[in-house]
Design an enzyme around this catalytic site. Structure first.
Site, PDB file in Angstrom:
ATOM      1  N   LYS A 293      16.965  11.757  42.098  1.00 12.24           N
ATOM      2  CA  LYS A 293      15.652  12.165  41.547  1.00 12.24           C
ATOM      3  C   LYS A 293      15.820  13.150  40.392  1.00 12.24           C
ATOM      4  CE  LYS A 293      12.852  11.234  45.657  1.00 12.24           C
ATOM      5  NZ  LYS A 293      13.834  11.060  46.753  1.00 12.24           N
TER       6      LYS A 293
HETATM    7  O1  S5P Z   1       8.232   8.756  47.796  1.00  8.88           O
HETATM    8  C1  S5P Z   1       9.338   8.748  48.293  1.00  8.88           C
HETATM    9  C2  S5P Z   1      10.479   8.495  47.540  1.00  8.88           C
HETATM   10  C3  S5P Z   1      11.708   8.450  48.177  1.00  8.88           C
HETATM   11  S1  S5P Z   1      13.073   7.980  47.264  1.00  8.88           S
HETATM   12  N1  S5P Z   1       9.463   8.905  49.633  1.00  8.88           N
HETATM   13  C4  S5P Z   1      10.672   8.879  50.255  1.00  8.88           C
HETATM   14  O2  S5P Z   1      10.706   9.034  51.474  1.00  8.88           O
HETATM   15  N2  S5P Z   1      11.822   8.688  49.512  1.00  8.88           N
HETATM   16  C5  S5P Z   1      13.140   8.731  50.146  1.00  8.88           C
HETATM   17  O3  S5P Z   1      13.235   7.685  51.090  1.00  8.88           O
HETATM   18  C6  S5P Z   1      13.434  10.018  50.888  1.00  8.88           C
HETATM   19  O4  S5P Z   1      14.114  10.936  50.059  1.00  8.88           O
HETATM   20  C7  S5P Z   1      14.325   9.568  52.023  1.00  8.88           C
HETATM   21  O5  S5P Z   1      15.656   9.540  51.571  1.00  8.88           O
HETATM   22  C8  S5P Z   1      13.908   8.141  52.281  1.00  8.88           C
HETATM   23  C9  S5P Z   1      12.961   7.962  53.432  1.00  8.88           C
HETATM   24  O6  S5P Z   1      13.574   8.269  54.634  1.00  8.88           O
HETATM   25  P1  S5P Z   1      12.882   8.004  56.056  1.00  8.88           P
HETATM   26  O7  S5P Z   1      13.827   8.611  57.021  1.00  8.88           O
HETATM   27  O8  S5P Z   1      11.559   8.700  56.052  1.00  8.88           O
HETATM   28  O9  S5P Z   1      12.774   6.518  56.192  1.00  8.88           O
END
Ligand code: S5P
Length: 465
Positions: A293
């Protein structure tokens, strides 16, 4: 039809604000009609008629203040405001970002309702941006009134966010009035009807066709990997020690086409991490994507990407990029780089209360469309299937939409994360899903990755049949 409406249509045609024939649009498409109401301000009689039509349309609506979207609708709203004795407010066009200046001119109280007038509705996008500005300033928005509805499904589009649209005249009204007066022949009228009955945003083509039309090698590489691996699952491997990292990746490797890392989370990162990761990526045939990011000025991100402890550019073929610092960030990251690398732009986020606005998202997509050589797609999210579809429609077909915030078993994480189901994400138009804790926190990440891959790939296959 009311005399006032009929007069308006004939007058607009007479002054050349409504034309029929063949007109080249910005998009390259040809339209059988052309509407440009900017010149109406020079015709007091027309304005007078419009104001009385608007007044009648507003009679059954409840609002405390009124506005018109600059420039064309603002003088109309100003006249109406005087006529109905209701305060006018307006949103400055030139203020680009919230917080940098006063966005709304005029006096109002927080919580009051604002009715928005516009001249035309085509896609509805500018209406969302106008509503957002008003809502940001503390006003409520329920109703939009447009002079001419030339949209395919404007009412439905505005309803996805709970707004109501009413219009004074439709394209069908114009056809019938001008046809009856001998000012529009039957053949051209039919062309106009067909044109309006076609959605402005073309539905997503089949994935196979999209792959064929994709010319950016870095984007094509991802699409080919998805097809080869029969997977549209990106594993987000946010763990803090290398042992767990490689254990999970070994188990989930066969199910994913890409792994997404946050390398700065690792407590025991050392020189062996990258070679091990690359070897595993080769063995299981997946791509490496660092979710860094980047968000700083070009010169700084260049160093963050290529230098420091992690030397991200050496091993991550794709990275995430925020556009807050402007387009030059892409030159900082990808300019003068000898190896092929590409980015995904954060266009919308899954976190509750995030500050990304409709306007910001549109501007991110505008940059991404111009820079396909180094932008493979976008990270995006949405409130529901319709909301995601509306967003997806704005993304070029030769770029990808990756969707994080996906979980089959839970709705949130207590820290602002908002989850969609796999089905909703794909139905809305995500090309791939990004799953972290849904897989990583489970007792059997390999089996769970398989479950997510199957759910996402099956949904994707049926959508692309
Ligand atoms: O808007 C966003 C963008 C990203 S890249 N929301 C997110 O959650 N992410 C990323 O996706 C976040 O940094 C994490 O690495 C992943 C989601 O993880 P989870 O464990 O919630 O599925």
């Amino acid at each position: 039809m009311e005399t006032g409406k009929k007069t308006l249509i004939l007058d607009l045609h007479k002054i050349g604000a409504l034309k029929f024939g063949e007109f080249k649009l910005k998009s390259g498409a040809t339209s059988p009609f052309y509407i440009d109401l900017r010149s109406i301000i020079s015709y007091p009689a027309i304005i007078k008629n419009i104001v009385s039509l608007l007044k009648a349309e507003l009679a059954d609506k409840k609002f405390d203040v009124i506005t018109g979207i600059p420039y064309t609708a603002l003088p109309l709203a100003a006249q109406v405001s005087v006529e109905i004795d209701t305060p006018l407010v307006y949103q400055r066009k030139e203020v680009k970002a919230y917080g940098t200046g006063k966005l709304i001119e005029g006096h109002f109280k927080e919580g009051q309702t604002c009715l928005i007038i516009d001249d035309l509705i085509t896609t509805g996008e500018s209406k969302f941006e106008a509503a957002e500005g008003m809502e940001h300033a503390g006003l409520k928005v329920h109703d939009f009134v447009c002079l001419i509805d030339r949209s395919f499904n404007g009412e439905e589009i505005l309803a996805t966010k709970g707004y109501k649209l009413s219009s004074i005249i439709t394209v069908e009204d114009m056809i019938s009035v001008l046809g009856a007066e001998g000012k529009l022949d039957v053949e051209l009228a039919q062309k106009v009807r067909e044109f309006v009955a076609t959605p402005v945003d073309k539905p997503l083509k089949k994935f196979a066709d999209r792959v064929e039309s994709t010319t950016s090698p870095m984007t094509r590489k991802l699409m080919d990997a998805m097809l080869r691996k029969q997977s549209n699952l990106v594993l987000s491997l946010d763990v803090e020690d290398t042992a767990s990292f490689f254990e999970i990746l070994e188990a989930a490797g066969p199910e994913i086409f890409m792994v997404k890392t946050h390398v700065d989370i690792m407590k025991d990162f050392n020189g062996s991490f990258v070679p091990r990761l690359k070897a595993l990526a080769e063995r299981h045939d997946f791509i490496i994507f660092e979710d860094r990011k980047f968000a700083d000025i070009g010169s700084t991100v260049r160093k963050q990407f290529r230098s420091g402890v992690y030397k991200i550019a050496d091993w991550a073929e794709y990275v995430t990029v925020h556009m807050i610092a402007g387009e030059a960030i892409l030159d900082g990251l990808f300019g003068d780089l000898e190896i092929p690398r590409s980015g995904f732009l954060l266009a919308r986020m899954s976190a509750k209360g995030n500050l990304i606005s409709e306007t910001y998202t549109r501007q991110v997509l505008e940059v991404g469309k111009r820079r396909k050589e180094c932008v493979s797609g976008y990270i995006g999210h949405g409130a529901n299937v319709d909301d995601i579809k509306r967003f997806r429609n704005k993304i070029p077909q030769d770029q990808l939409l990756l969707m994080p915030g996906v979980n089959l078993d839970t709705k949130g994480d207590g820290l602002g994360q908002q989850y969609l189901t796999v089905e909703d994400a794909i139905e809305g138009g995500a090309d791939a899903i990004i799953v972290g804790r849904g897989i990583v926190a489970s007792a059997d990440p390999g089996a769970e990755a398989k479950r997510y891959r199957e759910a996402a790939w099956n949904a994707f296959q049926s959508k692309n049949k």
